[in-house]
Design a protein around this motif. Structure first.
Motif, short mmCIF file in Angstrom:
data_model
loop_
_atom_site.label_atom_id
_atom_site.label_comp_id
_atom_site.label_asym_id
_atom_site.label_seq_id
_atom_site.Cartn_x
_atom_site.Cartn_y
_atom_site.Cartn_z
N GLU A 25 0.79 -1.23 0.00
CA GLU A 25 0.00 0.00 0.00
C GLU A 25 0.82 1.28 0.00
O GLU A 25 0.48 2.25 -0.70
N ILE A 26 1.88 1.33 0.80
CA ILE A 26 2.62 2.59 0.92
C ILE A 26 3.29 2.99 -0.41
O ILE A 26 3.55 4.15 -0.66
N ALA A 27 3.52 1.99 -1.27
CA ALA A 27 4.14 2.28 -2.57
C ALA A 27 3.19 3.03 -3.49
O ALA A 27 3.63 3.64 -4.46
N ILE A 28 1.89 2.98 -3.20
CA ILE A 28 0.93 3.72 -4.02
C ILE A 28 0.35 4.91 -3.26
O ILE A 28 -0.70 5.45 -3.61
N GLY A 29 1.03 5.31 -2.19
CA GLY A 29 0.67 6.55 -1.52
C GLY A 29 -0.36 6.44 -0.43
O GLY A 29 -0.80 7.46 0.12
N ILE A 30 -0.80 5.22 -0.11
CA ILE A 30 -1.73 5.05 1.01
C ILE A 30 -1.01 4.22 2.08
O ILE A 30 0.16 4.42 2.33
N GLY A 31 -1.68 3.30 2.71
CA GLY A 31 -1.05 2.47 3.73
C GLY A 31 -2.04 1.42 4.20
O GLY A 31 -3.26 1.59 4.01
N PRO A 32 -1.57 0.36 4.85
CA PRO A 32 -2.47 -0.71 5.32
C PRO A 32 -3.15 -0.33 6.64
O PRO A 32 -3.08 -1.07 7.63
N PHE A 33 -3.81 0.83 6.65
CA PHE A 33 -4.35 1.36 7.91
C PHE A 33 -5.48 0.51 8.47
O PHE A 33 -5.52 0.24 9.68
N VAL A 34 -6.42 0.11 7.62
CA VAL A 34 -7.57 -0.65 8.10
C VAL A 34 -7.15 -2.02 8.62
O VAL A 34 -7.63 -2.48 9.67
N ILE A 35 -6.26 -2.68 7.92
CA ILE A 35 -5.90 -4.05 8.30
C ILE A 35 -4.79 -4.10 9.35
O ILE A 35 -4.50 -5.17 9.89
N GLU A 36 -4.16 -2.95 9.64
CA GLU A 36 -3.04 -2.96 10.59
C GLU A 36 -3.38 -3.60 11.94
O GLU A 36 -2.61 -4.42 12.45
N PRO A 37 -4.53 -3.26 12.56
CA PRO A 37 -4.80 -3.85 13.87
C PRO A 37 -4.87 -5.37 13.84
O PRO A 37 -4.35 -6.05 14.74
N MET B 237 7.01 -5.38 7.05
CA MET B 237 6.27 -5.58 5.81
C MET B 237 5.86 -4.25 5.18
O MET B 237 6.04 -4.02 3.99
N THR B 238 5.32 -3.36 6.01
CA THR B 238 4.79 -2.10 5.50
C THR B 238 5.85 -1.23 4.87
O THR B 238 5.63 -0.60 3.83
N LEU B 239 7.03 -1.21 5.48
CA LEU B 239 8.09 -0.32 5.02
C LEU B 239 8.98 -0.95 3.95
O LEU B 239 9.97 -0.35 3.53
N ASN B 240 8.61 -2.15 3.52
CA ASN B 240 9.26 -2.80 2.37
C ASN B 240 8.16 -3.26 1.41
O ASN B 240 7.95 -4.47 1.21
N PRO B 241 7.45 -2.31 0.81
CA PRO B 241 6.23 -2.63 0.06
C PRO B 241 6.44 -3.41 -1.23
O PRO B 241 5.46 -3.90 -1.80
N THR B 242 7.65 -3.52 -1.71
CA THR B 242 7.89 -4.25 -2.96
C THR B 242 8.47 -5.65 -2.72
O THR B 242 8.72 -6.38 -3.66
N ILE B 243 8.67 -5.99 -1.46
CA ILE B 243 9.32 -7.26 -1.12
C ILE B 243 8.29 -8.29 -0.63
O ILE B 243 7.50 -8.01 0.27
N TRP B 244 8.33 -9.47 -1.24
CA TRP B 244 7.48 -10.57 -0.80
C TRP B 244 8.10 -11.26 0.40
O TRP B 244 9.29 -11.54 0.42
N LYS B 245 7.28 -11.53 1.40
CA LYS B 245 7.68 -12.36 2.52
C LYS B 245 7.20 -13.79 2.25
O LYS B 245 6.08 -14.00 1.79
N THR B 246 8.05 -14.76 2.54
CA THR B 246 7.71 -16.15 2.24
C THR B 246 6.67 -16.68 3.22
O THR B 246 6.48 -16.14 4.32
N SER B 247 6.05 -17.77 2.82
CA SER B 247 5.08 -18.41 3.72
C SER B 247 5.77 -18.94 4.98
O SER B 247 5.17 -18.96 6.06
N LYS B 248 7.03 -19.31 4.86
CA LYS B 248 7.78 -19.76 6.04
C LYS B 248 7.97 -18.61 7.02
O LYS B 248 7.91 -18.81 8.24
#
Length: 249
Positions: free
Chosen positions: A132-144, A158-169
């Motif tokens: 989200e932050i990469a498009i100028g907004i943020g994951p505000f609703v889902i953050e809690p 996760m939020t501050l690395n918006p282009t990086i995938w985190k693995t399922s592990k």
């Protein structure tokens, strides 16, 4: 566009959503999902809900980019992001335990749906990203709901690395996923086994456990909509409009 389908076998309901754009959510589909969760919560013949998406690709790509691009004023934006608030609140208030079947990648609001499940199964392909932050907004609703599962520091990572995938592990280690599997077939076998066993327990005990799991979240009835208002304001910015057009292309 998109569908919500419910099937009930014995005392287990399976709630499946689909959208041709990588199982993303326009506001109409978010409302349908909310309504179905509320209806199933009142169904005394079931004790477990399985939440899944259709297909072998992404589990959920989050909010509909097409609809985000069409937002023209603050009220529309706030109302759109309130759709995810409605779903998360419906899931946490639902008296039935909700088990997630996460067969593929989840982005943005899709990560929020995973976090709102009471228990979740994933595969090695179930990578996650908060873009989200990469498009100028943020994951505000889902953050809690995400922070509740993985903690504030992991949420920030996760939020501050918006282009990086985190693995399922990584998701398993942080607590977003409960169990992960090499293949969808292995996941489905375990899911069927687990849901059958869990649904055989005392439904009153399951209901009381659900309440315990979500203790301390009563303020979400207002908090998530306050967060939706933040996103509704930011989505109108020139930065976000430009970024969404680039992503679309």
């Amino acid at each position: 566009m998109g569908t919500i389908e419910v099937t009930i076998h014995d005392n287990v309901a399976t709630l499946a959503f689909f959208h041709p754009a990588s199982n993303s959510f326009p506001s109409s589909l978010l409302q349908e999902l909310t309504d179905e969760i509320n209806r199933l919560g009142k169904n005394e013949t079931i004790s477990i809900i399985i939440l899944k998406s259709t297909g072998t690709g992404a589990f959920c790509a989050g909010a509909s980019f097409e609809e985000l691009l069409s937002v023209s004023n603050y009220e529309e934006g706030s109302r759109f992001f309130s759709g995810f608030a409605n779903v998360i609140n419906a899931m946490r208030k639902c008296p039935k335990l909700i088990i997630g079947r996460i067969q593929g990648k989840a982005v943005g609001g899709g990560v929020g749906l995973v976090a709102a499940c009471d228990y979740s199964f994933a595969t090695n392909k179930s990578d996650i990203k908060l873009s989200e932050i990469a498009i100028g907004i943020g994951p505000f609703v889902i953050e809690p709901v995400v922070s509740r599962k993985i903690g504030k520091m992991a949420m920030a990572e996760m939020t501050l690395n918006p282009t990086i995938w985190k693995t399922s592990k990584w998701g398993l280690k942080k607590g977003l996923f409960s169990e992960i599997f090499e293949t969808v077939e292995e996941l489905d076998f375990r899911l069927q086994e687990y849901s059958k066993e869990l649904s055989s327990y005392n439904p009153d005990a399951l209901f009381e456990i659900k309440k315990v799991l979500w203790e301390g979240t009563d303020n979400w009835d207002s908090l998530l909509y306050e967060r939706a208002a933040i996103s509704g304001r930011l989505v109108l910015s020139d930065f976000t409009k430009s970024a969404l057009e680039k992503f679309k292309k």
